[in-house]
Scaffold this motif. Structure first.
Motif, short mmCIF file in Angstrom:
data_model
loop_
_atom_site.label_atom_id
_atom_site.label_comp_id
_atom_site.label_asym_id
_atom_site.label_seq_id
_atom_site.Cartn_x
_atom_site.Cartn_y
_atom_site.Cartn_z
N GLY A 207 42.19 37.08 47.41
CA GLY A 207 43.17 37.83 46.65
C GLY A 207 44.48 38.05 47.37
O GLY A 207 45.37 38.73 46.86
N VAL A 208 44.63 37.47 48.57
CA VAL A 208 45.80 37.73 49.41
C VAL A 208 47.07 37.08 48.84
O VAL A 208 48.16 37.61 48.97
N ASN A 209 46.95 35.92 48.22
CA ASN A 209 48.12 35.16 47.75
C ASN A 209 47.75 34.44 46.47
O ASN A 209 47.43 33.26 46.47
N ILE A 210 47.76 35.18 45.36
CA ILE A 210 47.39 34.58 44.08
C ILE A 210 48.39 35.01 43.00
O ILE A 210 49.17 35.94 43.18
N ALA A 211 48.32 34.31 41.87
CA ALA A 211 49.06 34.71 40.68
C ALA A 211 48.21 34.35 39.47
O ALA A 211 47.42 33.40 39.51
N PHE A 212 48.36 35.11 38.39
CA PHE A 212 47.55 34.82 37.20
C PHE A 212 48.26 35.30 35.95
O PHE A 212 49.21 36.09 35.99
N ASP A 213 47.79 34.76 34.83
CA ASP A 213 48.28 35.15 33.51
C ASP A 213 47.48 36.38 33.07
O ASP A 213 46.34 36.26 32.66
N ARG A 214 48.10 37.54 33.18
CA ARG A 214 47.40 38.78 32.88
C ARG A 214 46.96 38.86 31.43
O ARG A 214 45.87 39.37 31.11
N GLU A 215 47.76 38.34 30.53
CA GLU A 215 47.46 38.45 29.10
C GLU A 215 46.22 37.65 28.71
O GLU A 215 45.46 38.07 27.85
N ILE A 216 46.03 36.51 29.34
CA ILE A 216 44.91 35.64 28.95
C ILE A 216 43.65 35.92 29.76
O ILE A 216 42.56 36.07 29.22
N VAL A 217 43.81 36.02 31.08
CA VAL A 217 42.63 36.08 31.94
C VAL A 217 42.50 37.40 32.69
O VAL A 217 41.57 37.58 33.48
N GLY A 218 43.40 38.35 32.42
CA GLY A 218 43.40 39.62 33.13
C GLY A 218 42.07 40.35 33.18
O GLY A 218 41.69 40.87 34.24
N PRO A 219 41.30 40.40 32.07
CA PRO A 219 40.02 41.12 32.11
C PRO A 219 39.02 40.57 33.12
O PRO A 219 38.10 41.29 33.53
N SER A 220 39.18 39.33 33.53
CA SER A 220 38.22 38.74 34.47
C SER A 220 38.67 38.81 35.92
O SER A 220 37.92 38.42 36.82
N ILE A 221 39.85 39.34 36.18
CA ILE A 221 40.30 39.55 37.56
C ILE A 221 39.93 40.98 37.90
O ILE A 221 40.67 41.93 37.65
N LEU A 222 38.76 41.17 38.49
CA LEU A 222 38.15 42.50 38.57
C LEU A 222 37.46 42.77 39.89
O LEU A 222 37.02 41.85 40.57
N PRO A 223 37.36 44.05 40.28
CA PRO A 223 36.53 44.44 41.43
C PRO A 223 35.14 44.82 40.93
O PRO A 223 35.01 45.57 39.97
N ALA A 224 34.13 44.29 41.53
CA ALA A 224 32.78 44.60 41.04
C ALA A 224 31.77 44.69 42.18
O ALA A 224 31.14 45.72 42.36
N LEU A 225 31.61 43.62 42.94
CA LEU A 225 30.64 43.62 44.03
C LEU A 225 31.26 44.33 45.23
O LEU A 225 32.05 43.75 45.98
N LYS A 226 30.93 45.59 45.41
CA LYS A 226 31.64 46.40 46.37
C LYS A 226 30.79 47.02 47.46
O LYS A 226 31.21 47.11 48.60
#
Length: 351
Positions: A207-226
């Protein structure tokens, strides 16, 4: 590089702040970042206030801000440590998010020019990806390149790219065992290329250097395994790895693309490999179980959005590998909680 039009109003830069004084960091990035809106999320464990130079369009979120936004303290706990960056993803209103940590400096390309990570990330996202058939000249849409002989014409339109994973010079994203065994290892090669990650291939995402389309794939960019040890310690380096497995399965299912390669950042050293190993070693072992599961995970035709995919995947994890491991069952619960939180915050931010 193919030229694309970049609307500054479409882009948020999310910065995870783990140091209180961001002066030198932001001054280094000023020529690039001053054109865009910044969202800086302070690590809730950082006690000092942030020092931010003038001249930036910036919103800062602290631990108290996170707690005010969310309805429960347990939800706020999702954004501790490295996961604080995910809160920035929640409050963004823009189509594209570029995410970077405060231990990164601008890199230089092979000509000695400063790398504009925003322009390159958005170029990656605005040009198609080719996950269905590999082009051996890497990105066929780049200026001076094309599809090679034998590439099916029916596949040359590609698919939308929704995730761009940049790379690192100097201190690469090695795991703690590699760092400990090879303490002098540094990445000095700037490879001026972009490639699409093929369909059905998993990848370790940083996650240090990424970019993404928040509108399309935002729900899957998530914190979970913590968490492990009954929630007392973080698996800090596993959070984005898990996220990468989740988002890649979803992109494959929805016929969306993921790219890796340029842009590079120069990553500075932080912390001790031995300290990281203490936090990481269970996660290193766990990957041997996770990868086969995600490689065989299939989503139904009813899952037609990233949000629906997350919910269906959470159920599959709960039923499968979550049945024998509490931390994985918790990760599935966190995925469901993420969807809930995202709706809650979006209703306030965008409502």
């Amino acid at each position: 590089m193919s030229q694309v039009t970049i609307d500054t109003n479409e882009v948020d830069i999310v910065i995870a702040a783990f140091n209180s004084d961001l002066t030198s960091f932001l001054e280094e990035w000023r020529p690039i970042f001053s054109r865009f809106h910044l969202i800086i999320v302070q690590d809730p464990d950082l006690k000092e206030g942030l020092k931010i130079p003038k001249g930036f369009d910036v919103d800062v979120y602290t631990k108290s801000d996170i707690e005010k936004f969310l309805s429960s303290s347990s939800s706020a706990a999702m954004f501790s440590g490295y996961s604080c960056r995910y809160f920035g993803y929640l409050v963004s209103k823009k189509k594209y998010i570029v995410s970077i940590d405060d231990d990164c400096s601008p890199a230089k390309d092979n000509n000695g020019d400063i790398v504009d990570i925003v322009t390159q990330h958005i170029t990656n996202l605005k040009t198609p990806a080719t996950p269905l058939f590999f082009n051996t000249l890497y990105d066929p849409y780049r200026k001076g390149a094309d599809f090679v002989r034998g590439y099916p014409f029916s596949l040359r339109t590609g698919v939308p790219c929704v995730l761009s994973c940049g790379l690192w010079l100097n201190f690469a994203d090695y795991d703690a065992p590699t760092q400990a065994l090879k303490p002098e290892l540094r990445n000095t090669r700037y490879v001026d290329a972009v490639m699409t990650v093929p369909k059905n291939s998993m990848m370790p995402m940083s996650g240090v250097n990424i970019a993404f389309d928040r509108e399309i794939v935002g729900p899957s960019i998530l914190p979970a395994l913590k968490l492990t040890k009954e929630g007392k310690y973080r698996w800090e380096t596993m959070e984005d790895i898990w996220c990468g497995l989740v988002v890649k399965v979803i992109c494959d299912h929805l016929q969306l693309g993921v790219k890796t390669g340029i842009p590079y950042v120069w990553r500075n050293e932080r912390g001790s490999a031995i300290d990281s190993l203490k936090k990481e070693w269970q996660g290193v072992k766990l990957m041997e179980e996770l990868v086969p599961f995600f490689q065989t995970l299939k989503l139904s035709n009813d899952a037609v959005t990233a949000e629906a995919c997350v919910m269906e995947m959470a159920a599959a994890i709960e039923k499968g590998i979550g049945g024998s491991r509490l931390e994985l069952a918790n990760a599935a619960d966190n995925m469901v909680e993420w969807v809930k939180i995202r709706k809650e915050v979006e209703s306030r931010v965008l409502g």
